[in-house]
Design an enzyme around this catalytic site. Structure first.
Site, PDB file in Angstrom:
ATOM      1  N   ALA A  94       0.808  -1.216   0.000  1.00  0.00           N
ATOM      2  CA  ALA A  94       0.000   0.000   0.000  1.00  0.00           C
ATOM      3  C   ALA A  94       0.843   1.268   0.000  1.00  0.00           C
ATOM      4  O   ALA A  94       0.381   2.319  -0.422  1.00  0.00           O
ATOM      5  CB  ALA A  94      -0.933   0.006   1.211  1.00  0.00           C
ATOM      6  N   LYS A  95       2.068   1.180   0.512  1.00  0.00           N
ATOM      7  CA  LYS A  95       3.005   2.312   0.556  1.00  0.00           C
ATOM      8  C   LYS A  95       2.376   3.549   1.193  1.00  0.00           C
ATOM      9  O   LYS A  95       2.545   4.673   0.717  1.00  0.00           O
ATOM     10  CB  LYS A  95       3.548   2.635  -0.840  1.00  0.00           C
ATOM     11  CG  LYS A  95       4.305   1.464  -1.480  1.00  0.00           C
ATOM     12  CD  LYS A  95       4.864   1.835  -2.846  1.00  0.00           C
ATOM     13  CE  LYS A  95       5.633   0.679  -3.466  1.00  0.00           C
ATOM     14  NZ  LYS A  95       4.760  -0.439  -3.877  1.00  0.00           N
ATOM     15  N   ARG A  96       1.660   3.346   2.282  1.00  0.00           N
ATOM     16  CA  ARG A  96       1.063   4.468   3.003  1.00  0.00           C
ATOM     17  C   ARG A  96       2.160   5.312   3.640  1.00  0.00           C
ATOM     18  O   ARG A  96       3.242   4.813   3.956  1.00  0.00           O
ATOM     19  CB  ARG A  96       0.107   3.960   4.082  1.00  0.00           C
ATOM     20  CG  ARG A  96      -1.023   3.065   3.586  1.00  0.00           C
ATOM     21  CD  ARG A  96      -1.881   3.716   2.534  1.00  0.00           C
ATOM     22  NE  ARG A  96      -3.111   2.970   2.300  1.00  0.00           N
ATOM     23  CZ  ARG A  96      -3.912   3.149   1.269  1.00  0.00           C
ATOM     24  NH1 ARG A  96      -3.616   4.068   0.353  1.00  0.00           N
ATOM     25  NH2 ARG A  96      -5.018   2.442   1.140  1.00  0.00           N
TER      26      ARG A  96
END
EC number: 4.1.1.23
Length: 278
Positions: A94-96
């Site tokens: 997700a690479k939040r």
């Protein structure tokens, strides 16, 4: 069981360093599913069935589901993975990268809604953007460090004049993740296979962290060079696995009704190449 422990168990069970990335693109599905976003779950489930005994992890990329309003299919897929591959950890890609209450909600999304074992994060906003995920015992937080894309050098390779030794940004991040940020042993790092020298440097700086390594396959990373740079067979120096991801090369190995069989053959070959280099 912690994310790290699940990785080590899956590595032993399936004799594998390979992670299959689940990045479904309906335009690449075989006929008669071509272009049909309602078949995202069906496509991914077939890939899972064909490869679940060959992998250390699966890694669904949330954007490929959200872009097609298919979050419900992602939930269904995550439940399916827990049912048919209970011993294989799942990393939500997700690479939040937000902070505070927003980060808390992203953590809840990853670990409660989707019940992922780990999630990828962008640490650009500092430890504040990581800490909310560490409140979930046993879950993994995998931080972008030296990414596989060419433009990663724009920031990640810049030296930090105000830090002792003037390390490059990615080196400093590896040191933080290995040291003061890793309060509960939950952190890992994303390091691209396309930069084997930097990969070796990260492994030297972070000998105990799991490394998620994209870039093998369609992006051109070499399996043998990747293992040589990151794998440490001596348990005295590291107890952390490497998670070598391949997405498109596996998913779209075949474009006809036998696509799952073709995916399995590529996964078998990739696993063998990685194991041969240990």
């Amino acid at each position: 069981m912690s994310f790290r422990a699940r990785l080590l168990a899956a590595e032993r069970l399936n004799d594998s360093l390979l992670c299959v990335g689940l990045d479904p693109e309906p335009s690449k599905f075989p006929a008669p599913w071509t272009g049909d976003a309602t078949r995202i779950f069906d496509f991914c489930a077939r890939i899972v069935d064909a490869t679940k005994d060959l992998v250390i992890a699966f890694k669904p990329q949330i954007a490929y589901f959200a872009a097609h309003r298919a979050e419900d299919q992602l939930e269904r897929l995550m439940a399916y993975l827990r049912r048919v591959a209970p011993d294989v950890p799942v990393i939500l890609d997700a690479k939040r990268g937000d902070i505070g209450s927003t980060a808390e909600q992203y953590a809840r999304e990853a670990f409660e809604r989707y019940q992922a074992d780990a999630v990828t994060l962008s640490p650009f906003m500092g430890f504040d953007s990581v800490e909310p995920y560490l409140r979930w015992p046993g879950k993994g937080a995998i931080l972008l460090c030296r990414t596989s894309n060419p433009g990663g050098s724009d920031l990640q390779n810049q030296r930090l004049a105000d830090v002792d030794g003037t390390p490059r940004l990615y080196e400093h991040l590896a040191q933080l993740a290995q040291g003061p940020w890793n309060t509960n042993g939950q952190l890992g790092l994303v390091v691209g296979a396309t930069f084997p020298e930097e990969l070796a440097r990260v492994r030297a700086l972070a000998p105990t962290l799991p490394l998620l390594i994209p870039g093998v396959g369609a992006q051109g990373g070499d399996a043998a060079a990747t293992v040589k740079a990151a794998w440490r067979g001596d348990k005295a120096t590291t107890s952390a696995p490497i998670i070598v991801n391949s997405s498109r090369a596996v998913l779209y190995a075949g474009r006809d009704a036998e696509f799952a069989s073709a995916a399995r053959q590529v996964a078998l070959a990739t696993r063998a190449a990685l194991n041969a280099a240990r």
